[in-house]
Design a protein around this motif. Structure first.
Motif, PDB file in Angstrom:
ATOM      1  N   ASN A   1       0.864  -1.177   0.000  1.00 34.81           N
ATOM      2  CA  ASN A   1       0.000   0.000   0.000  1.00 34.81           C
ATOM      3  C   ASN A   1       0.901   1.227   0.000  1.00 34.81           C
TER       4      ASN A   1
ATOM      5  N   TRP B   1      -9.488   5.648  -2.644  1.00 35.42           N
ATOM      6  CA  TRP B   1      -9.442   4.942  -1.358  1.00 35.42           C
ATOM      7  C   TRP B   1     -10.496   3.847  -1.303  1.00 35.42           C
TER       8      TRP B   1
ATOM      9  N   TYR C   1      -8.448  -1.137   4.347  1.00 35.93           N
ATOM     10  CA  TYR C   1      -7.158  -0.693   4.875  1.00 35.93           C
ATOM     11  C   TYR C   1      -6.997  -0.852   6.383  1.00 35.93           C
TER      12      TYR C   1
ATOM     13  N   PHE D   1       1.354   0.908   5.434  1.00 28.21           N
ATOM     14  CA  PHE D   1       1.501   1.803   4.291  1.00 28.21           C
ATOM     15  C   PHE D   1       2.939   2.283   4.175  1.00 28.21           C
TER      16      PHE D   1
ATOM     17  N   ARG E   1       0.548  10.606   7.962  1.00 28.82           N
ATOM     18  CA  ARG E   1       0.540   9.577   9.018  1.00 28.82           C
ATOM     19  C   ARG E   1      -0.766   9.641   9.811  1.00 28.82           C
TER      20      ARG E   1
ATOM     21  N   ILE F   1      -3.619   8.259   7.697  1.00 31.16           N
ATOM     22  CA  ILE F   1      -3.567   6.792   7.621  1.00 31.16           C
ATOM     23  C   ILE F   1      -4.116   6.174   8.897  1.00 31.16           C
TER      24      ILE F   1
ATOM     25  N   LEU G   1      -8.018   5.893   7.833  1.00 31.19           N
ATOM     26  CA  LEU G   1      -7.943   4.576   7.192  1.00 31.19           C
ATOM     27  C   LEU G   1      -7.821   3.425   8.183  1.00 31.19           C
TER      28      LEU G   1
ATOM     29  N   LEU H   1       1.627   3.649   9.294  1.00 31.72           N
ATOM     30  CA  LEU H   1       2.735   3.979   8.407  1.00 31.72           C
ATOM     31  C   LEU H   1       3.939   3.121   8.773  1.00 31.72           C
TER      32      LEU H   1
END
Length: 171
Positions: free
Chosen positions: A59, A104, A109, A114, A131, A134, A138, A142
């Protein structure tokens, strides 16, 4: 097209940096030239992104104009990063622009790692915004951040780069 090794990538980034320093010394023109030379070198982009994609994390988030270049290369070369999920977000996040995204798949996720890729790193503001997105939006995390050029005095975010300015200059 020539695939560059990691050592060749680092050498090329060193040459790009030297050229920009020789031409501009520093400042806005220096950074604009640096970004243009990175973004417009197809072999360089493909080789570094291919190197990055060799990790188990598939990802990848790419921001700004470099994301546009990568997207164009993926259309041109169907094999390029074909095993990765690439999310393109807008640039200028450090200037307060909110994250806009391309495709997305939010539900897929959760708890996923990622990698974030950008052309350069300075203060870490863009990285910290990505970050947070994410993690909070999501539900992922990271795992790594990769840039071509790191111009930060202190590498607080453990960013992997091909060239770190302060490893070469003591300004």
């Amino acid at each position: 097209m020539k695939r560059l090794t990691l050592n060749e990538l680092k050498h090329r980034m060193s040459q790009i940096t030297k050229k920009c320093i020789d031409l501009h010394g520093g400042g806005e023109e220096y950074f604009n030239e640096l970004d243009d030379l990175i973004k417009n070198d197809e072999d360089f982009l493909i080789s570094y992104l291919t190197h990055i994609s060799q990790s188990s994390v598939k990802n990848i988030i790419i921001s700004g104009e470099i994301g546009e270049k990568i997207a164009a290369l993926r259309l041109k070369y169907k094999w390029f990063l074909s095993d990765c999920s690439i999310e393109y977000i807008n640039g200028s996040l450090r200037k307060g622009n909110p994250i806009q995204y391309s495709n997305w798949k939010l539900d897929s996720y959760k708890n996923q790692p990622f990698i974030f890729v950008d052309d350069s790193y300075y203060s870490g503001k863009t990285l910290r915004i990505v970050r947070t997105y994410i993690e909070e939006v999501l539900g992922g995390y990271l795992q790594g951040s990769y840039v071509f050029y790191d111009g930060s005095e202190d590498n607080l975010d453990d960013v992997v780069s091909l060239y770190r300015y302060y490893d070469h200059f003591d300004n």
